[in-house]
Design a protein around this motif. Sequence first.
Motif, PDB file in Angstrom:
ATOM      1  N   THR A 157       0.858  -1.249   0.046  1.00 41.46           N
ATOM      2  CA  THR A 157       0.084   0.015   0.116  1.00 41.46           C
ATOM      3  C   THR A 157       0.927   1.373   0.184  1.00 41.46           C
ATOM      4  OG1 THR A 157      -0.130  -0.227   2.293  1.00 41.46           O
ATOM      5  CG2 THR A 157      -1.808  -1.114   1.149  1.00 41.46           C
ATOM      6  N   ASP A 158       1.933   1.266   0.808  1.00 35.32           N
ATOM      7  CA  ASP A 158       2.640   2.498   0.916  1.00 35.32           C
ATOM      8  C   ASP A 158       4.217   2.108   1.012  1.00 35.32           C
ATOM      9  OD1 ASP A 158       3.748   5.003   1.329  1.00 35.32           O
ATOM     10  OD2 ASP A 158       2.279   5.720   2.911  1.00 35.32           O
ATOM     11  N   SER A 159       4.906   2.188  -0.115  1.00 24.47           N
ATOM     12  CA  SER A 159       6.102   1.938  -0.047  1.00 24.47           C
ATOM     13  C   SER A 159       7.154   2.802   0.808  1.00 24.47           C
ATOM     14  CB  SER A 159       6.707   1.768  -1.380  1.00 24.47           C
ATOM     15  OG  SER A 159       6.492   3.081  -2.094  1.00 24.47           O
ATOM     16  N   ALA A 160       6.778   3.972   0.895  1.00 23.27           N
ATOM     17  CA  ALA A 160       7.647   5.096   1.625  1.00 23.27           C
ATOM     18  C   ALA A 160       7.603   4.499   3.244  1.00 23.27           C
ATOM     19  CB  ALA A 160       7.231   6.276   1.390  1.00 23.27           C
ATOM     20  N   LEU A 161       6.184   4.228   3.735  1.00 27.55           N
ATOM     21  CA  LEU A 161       6.100   3.956   4.961  1.00 27.55           C
ATOM     22  C   LEU A 161       6.847   2.299   5.367  1.00 27.55           C
ATOM     23  CD1 LEU A 161       2.470   4.668   5.945  1.00 27.55           C
ATOM     24  CD2 LEU A 161       4.654   5.737   6.652  1.00 27.55           C
ATOM     25  N   SER A 162       6.878   1.448   4.405  1.00 30.31           N
ATOM     26  CA  SER A 162       7.473   0.291   4.576  1.00 30.31           C
ATOM     27  C   SER A 162       9.008   0.557   4.445  1.00 30.31           C
ATOM     28  CB  SER A 162       6.975  -0.597   3.177  1.00 30.31           C
ATOM     29  OG  SER A 162       7.951  -1.852   3.205  1.00 30.31           O
ATOM     30  N   ASP A 163       9.691   1.479   3.567  1.00 28.08           N
ATOM     31  CA  ASP A 163      11.127   1.587   3.879  1.00 28.08           C
ATOM     32  C   ASP A 163      11.383   2.014   4.970  1.00 28.08           C
ATOM     33  OD1 ASP A 163      11.221   0.739   1.182  1.00 28.08           O
ATOM     34  OD2 ASP A 163      11.405   2.592   0.297  1.00 28.08           O
ATOM     35  N   ILE A 164      10.699   3.152   5.631  1.00 27.20           N
ATOM     36  CA  ILE A 164      10.907   3.720   7.024  1.00 27.20           C
ATOM     37  C   ILE A 164      10.983   2.557   7.941  1.00 27.20           C
ATOM     38  CG2 ILE A 164       9.908   5.238   8.671  1.00 27.20           C
ATOM     39  CD1 ILE A 164       9.183   6.973   6.223  1.00 27.20           C
ATOM     40  N   SER A 165       9.951   1.840   8.117  1.00 27.46           N
ATOM     41  CA  SER A 165       9.531   0.775   9.059  1.00 27.46           C
ATOM     42  C   SER A 165      10.874  -0.235   8.929  1.00 27.46           C
ATOM     43  CB  SER A 165       8.375   0.015   8.898  1.00 27.46           C
ATOM     44  OG  SER A 165       7.321   0.714   9.254  1.00 27.46           O
ATOM     45  N   GLU A 166      11.230  -0.542   7.715  1.00 23.28           N
ATOM     46  CA  GLU A 166      12.346  -1.541   7.474  1.00 23.28           C
ATOM     47  C   GLU A 166      13.672  -0.867   8.131  1.00 23.28           C
ATOM     48  OE1 GLU A 166      14.233  -4.278   4.032  1.00 23.28           O
ATOM     49  OE2 GLU A 166      12.482  -3.107   3.656  1.00 23.28           O
ATOM     50  N   TYR A 167      13.971   0.462   8.100  1.00 23.52           N
ATOM     51  CA  TYR A 167      15.028   1.226   8.099  1.00 23.52           C
ATOM     52  C   TYR A 167      15.144   1.161   9.706  1.00 23.52           C
ATOM     53  CZ  TYR A 167      18.130   5.188   9.248  1.00 23.52           C
ATOM     54  OH  TYR A 167      19.283   5.726   9.910  1.00 23.52           O
ATOM     55  N   LYS A 168      13.945   1.504  10.605  1.00 26.88           N
ATOM     56  CA  LYS A 168      13.904   1.444  11.853  1.00 26.88           C
ATOM     57  C   LYS A 168      14.113   0.064  12.464  1.00 26.88           C
ATOM     58  CE  LYS A 168      10.766   5.423  12.626  1.00 26.88           C
ATOM     59  NZ  LYS A 168       9.428   5.674  13.004  1.00 26.88           N
ATOM     60  N   ALA A 169      13.905  -0.996  11.668  1.00 30.89           N
ATOM     61  CA  ALA A 169      14.026  -2.399  12.201  1.00 30.89           C
ATOM     62  C   ALA A 169      15.537  -2.660  12.038  1.00 30.89           C
ATOM     63  CB  ALA A 169      13.158  -3.192  11.344  1.00 30.89           C
ATOM     64  N   ILE A 170      16.147  -2.146  10.993  1.00 30.08           N
ATOM     65  CA  ILE A 170      17.683  -2.435  10.898  1.00 30.08           C
ATOM     66  C   ILE A 170      18.425  -1.576  11.717  1.00 30.08           C
ATOM     67  CG2 ILE A 170      19.518  -1.928   9.308  1.00 30.08           C
ATOM     68  CD1 ILE A 170      17.629  -2.478   6.928  1.00 30.08           C
ATOM     69  N   LYS A 171      17.969  -0.549  12.185  1.00 29.78           N
ATOM     70  CA  LYS A 171      18.712   0.269  13.425  1.00 29.78           C
ATOM     71  C   LYS A 171      18.515  -0.653  14.602  1.00 29.78           C
ATOM     72  CE  LYS A 171      19.170   4.432  13.545  1.00 29.78           C
ATOM     73  NZ  LYS A 171      20.202   5.319  13.568  1.00 29.78           N
ATOM     74  N   LEU A 172      17.459  -1.160  14.894  1.00 26.65           N
ATOM     75  CA  LEU A 172      17.222  -1.846  16.069  1.00 26.65           C
ATOM     76  C   LEU A 172      18.162  -3.324  16.037  1.00 26.65           C
ATOM     77  CD1 LEU A 172      13.522  -1.606  17.061  1.00 26.65           C
ATOM     78  CD2 LEU A 172      15.312  -1.161  18.437  1.00 26.65           C
ATOM     79  N   LEU A 173      17.903  -3.848  14.891  1.00 26.48           N
ATOM     80  CA  LEU A 173      18.648  -5.064  14.807  1.00 26.48           C
ATOM     81  C   LEU A 173      20.226  -4.942  14.925  1.00 26.48           C
ATOM     82  CD1 LEU A 173      18.780  -8.144  13.987  1.00 26.48           C
ATOM     83  CD2 LEU A 173      19.158  -7.375  11.658  1.00 26.48           C
ATOM     84  N   ASN A 174      20.896  -3.572  14.654  1.00 30.33           N
ATOM     85  CA  ASN A 174      22.102  -3.229  15.047  1.00 30.33           C
ATOM     86  C   ASN A 174      22.422  -3.054  16.639  1.00 30.33           C
ATOM     87  OD1 ASN A 174      24.954  -2.365  14.587  1.00 30.33           O
ATOM     88  ND2 ASN A 174      24.238  -0.340  14.305  1.00 30.33           N
TER      89      ASN A 174
END
Length: 65
Positions: free
Chosen positions: A31-48
């Motif tokens: 539905t919203d690729s920009a929000l998907s990218d933002i959520s994925e970015y935040k998840a990657i930072k948390l994984l770090n």
Amino acid sequence: MNRIDIIKSNQTKLNERYKELIEQAYNFRQTDSALSDISEYKAIKLLNKLNRLKYLSRELTQTPA
């Protein structure tokens, strides 16, 4: 509460948040690729952060030789 317990507690909280963000990114993908990218970015930072905590807990549990 000692340091290892605090680290484990933080790991649990961060892991739950990571799972939420990954699921959110997946759900937004169609539905919203920009929000998907933002959520994925935040998840990657948390994984770090999770990886750093894992390293710390490993270091604290090792006994000096």
